[in-house]
Write a protein that holds these residues in place. Structure first.
Motif: not given
Length: 605
Positions: A1-2, A50-51, A55-57, A171-173
């Motif tokens: 996942m990119r 998140i940026p 790869r973060w699900s 996620l930041l929200a």
């Protein structure tokens, strides 16, 4: 996942009239209709949450937010019952005995005996939850606080899921929602506020996901959750109007979706008929009458105090402001906020009826540097919170910005115009929407995530989180001091012959009653010579003393408060639970000790 790079919007801007002042100064993109829809620009199946990593699900995000929520709140799970917590515990005990009569008992919460139905200003759903907790896990403070962790978890995880519909940074929200004083302090209580906001957020989620393409079960579930929010706190009824406006803006027509909004409307009507049959009055009308009768702030101070509470409770918006607004805009808002803060501190704008009005003519002047500086910051934070809603709508002009904008502005309007006082509990519902708006603006203002930007965002959230935990610890210390005071009073009078009475309410009342003390009733003084009366200095609703009995000061208990912050203290202007104590939701500084006076009745001289 990119990871997919954020959309690059046109750099050129068109000069707008005065209505577009905020958008022009902040260098926002071209006119609203020219901005591509976010849902067309970003495919959530291709990008992480998140940026920061490639790869973060979503599962990682849910786990992280859940762990952080528990980590922030678990240390406060043993705190004493505080402010209105006892009312919810009293009603929960009543429900275990009489499930269909939640408010059918008497309580001294003001100056004399009243029916609980005349005292409470909230529907009983949170009390029913508390009754289940008491039956299953017992009536200890820790059992209740651990159980009320569940609504807090639902709120934060729901904010994350809701944010996925509006921003690439859900996620930041979620983090920006959690790491605020409004959320953390409110989640430490066993009152209804956090539960109502959690139900609110999940009702919005199901409504958005069920509206188009039409999913009947989602819309029905949303209607049930709105009804639950209404029966938890009356403000939940605002969701009916909010989602109706959103649906009309999104679908451009009336439709069968309207019928699902009749579920909460019917629940509210049914509740009113039920309680009217039980108690002979409309409890919603009673709450509205109470709000109209007890507004203490002046007409001109309410908006400024409302901005202060909004900026302080949604602290993450303030800490992220340097990354999302131009320096010119920051300077203008800072200057205006400093002027407004000075006007309140010096008295150019009369704050209104305050706790300290009979003690000193200008209570805020005692610590004018401390109070004024924090008041200016919080007012600026409130201005930027409202500006987020305005700028997002001017920039995008879509149904999403309308939903979030009405959510924030409508809650603010309720706080300053309709509620009986300005407090953190009334500001609480706008925090999730403000966090989402902040992330939408952050991704608009920054085309790429450099290492410096990542560190700045992380730093801003850490600062907000540390300060929020500090405030929650100060509130916990204040709650525990009331419990310690009750124990000390009992220890000093346990070997005496006279009856022990007490003035004041909140947590102090709960623990004094646990130890066998009796409340003073202004309409039925039964204090006799030799009796003792414990009086807290920092409390409300004192019944007074019988005129035919003389009193002597037996002892003064001084309990130091070394928390370094205040949430309810007139000397520092902090009134988290009511602006009656001051124009700040909280204040950092040397908190004065809490004083409790023990008076002894003696024969009249």
């Amino acid at each position: 996942m990119r990871e997919v790079a954020p959309p690059v919007l046109p750099a050129s801007t068109q000069r707008q009239p005065a209505l577009y002042f905020l958008a022009r100064v902040a260098d926002l993109p071209n006119p609203p209709r020219k901005v591509p829809s976010f849902k067309r620009l970003w495919n959530p199946t291709l990008a992480g949450d998140i940026p920061l990593v490639g790869r973060w699900s979503s599962a990682y995000s849910y786990a992280l937010l859940g762990v952080l929520t528990v980590a922030c709140l678990l240390p406060f799970s043993g705190r004493a019952f505080h402010i209105d917590d006892p009312l919810f515990v009293f009603a929960a005990r009543q429900i275990t005995q009489h499930p269909l009569d939640p408010y059918g008992f008497n309580v001294i919460w003001y100056e004399s005996v009243n029916r609980m139905a005349d005292v409470t200003m909230n529907p009983p759903l949170a009390c029913y939850y508390g009754a289940a907790v008491g039956r299953i896990a017992g009536w200890s403070e820790r059992a209740f606080h651990l159980a009320f962790l569940v609504p807090a978890l639902a709120l934060i995880l729901g904010t994350y899921r809701l944010a996925k519909h509006f921003t690439r940074l859900p996620l930041l929200a979620g983090l920006a929602t959690l790491l605020t004083p409004g959320i953390l302090v409110s989640a430490c209580s066993v009152m209804c506020d956090t539960m109502m906001v959690a139900l609110w957020v999940w009702a919005v989620i199901l409504w958005i996901e069920g509206l188009e393409p039409r999913k009947a079960w989602y819309l029905a579930g949303s209607g049930v959750l709105i009804a639950a929010a209404v029966l938890t706190k009356y403000f939940g009824a605002a969701l009916i109007l909010l989602l109706a406006a959103y649906s009309l803006a999104r679908l451009r027509r009336l439709g069968s979706w309207m019928w699902y909004l009749l579920i909460p409307a019917g629940a509210l009507v049914g509740y009113e008929l039920w309680t009217h049959a039980l108690y002979g009055q409309s409890l919603l009308a009673s709450a509205a009458h109470f709000a109209g009768r007890n507004r203490g702030l002046s007409r001109w101070s309410r908006p400024l105090v409302g901005l202060s509470f909004t900026g302080g409770c949604a602290l993450s918006v303030l800490t992220l402001c340097p990354l999302t607004w131009s320096r010119r805009m920051q300077g203008i808002v800072a200057a205006g906020s400093a002027l407004a803060a000075s006007a309140l501190v010096v008295g150019w704008i009369r704050v209104g009826r305050q706790f300290a009005e009979k003690l000193t003519p200008n209570p805020l002047l005692g610590h004018w540097e401390l109070i004024g500086s924090q008041l200016a910051l919080f007012i600026a934070g409130g201005v930027f919170t409202l500006a987020l809603a305005l700028a997002d709508y001017l920039n995008r002009r879509d149904e999403d910005s309308l939903l979030l904008g009405i959510w924030v502005v409508g809650t603010f309007f309720f706080t300053i115009r309709l509620n009986w006082t300005v407090n953190a509990r009334s500001v609480l519902p706008l925090i999730p929407a403000a966090a989402i708006l902040m992330m939408r603006r952050l991704e608009t203002m920054h085309g790429g995530w450099t290492r410096k930007l990542k560190l700045q965002v992380a730093g801003a959230l850490i600062v907000s989180g540390v300060l929020s935990i500090w405030v929650a610890a100060a509130d916990t210390r204040l709650a525990n001091l009331a419990r310690e005071a009750a124990q000390s009073v009992r220890g000093r009078t346990s070997n005496e012959v006279g009856t022990l009475w007490y003035e004041g309410h909140w947590g102090f009342q709960y623990y004094m009653e646990q130890m066998g003390a009796l409340p003073v009733d202004a309409l039925d003084f039964r204090i006799r010579p030799g009796d003792f009366v414990a009086v807290p200095e920092n409390n409300a609703r004192f019944a007074g003393f019988p005129p035919d009995v003389a009193f002597e000061k037996e002892a003064v208990l001084e309990l130091p408060n070394r928390s370094g912050a205040a949430v309810l203290n007139w000397q520092l202007g902090a009134g988290f639970y009511s602006s009656y104590w001051g124009p700040l939701p909280f204040a950092f500084g040397p908190a004065p000790p809490e004083h409790y006076v023990i008076m002894r009745a003696s024969p009249p001289r």
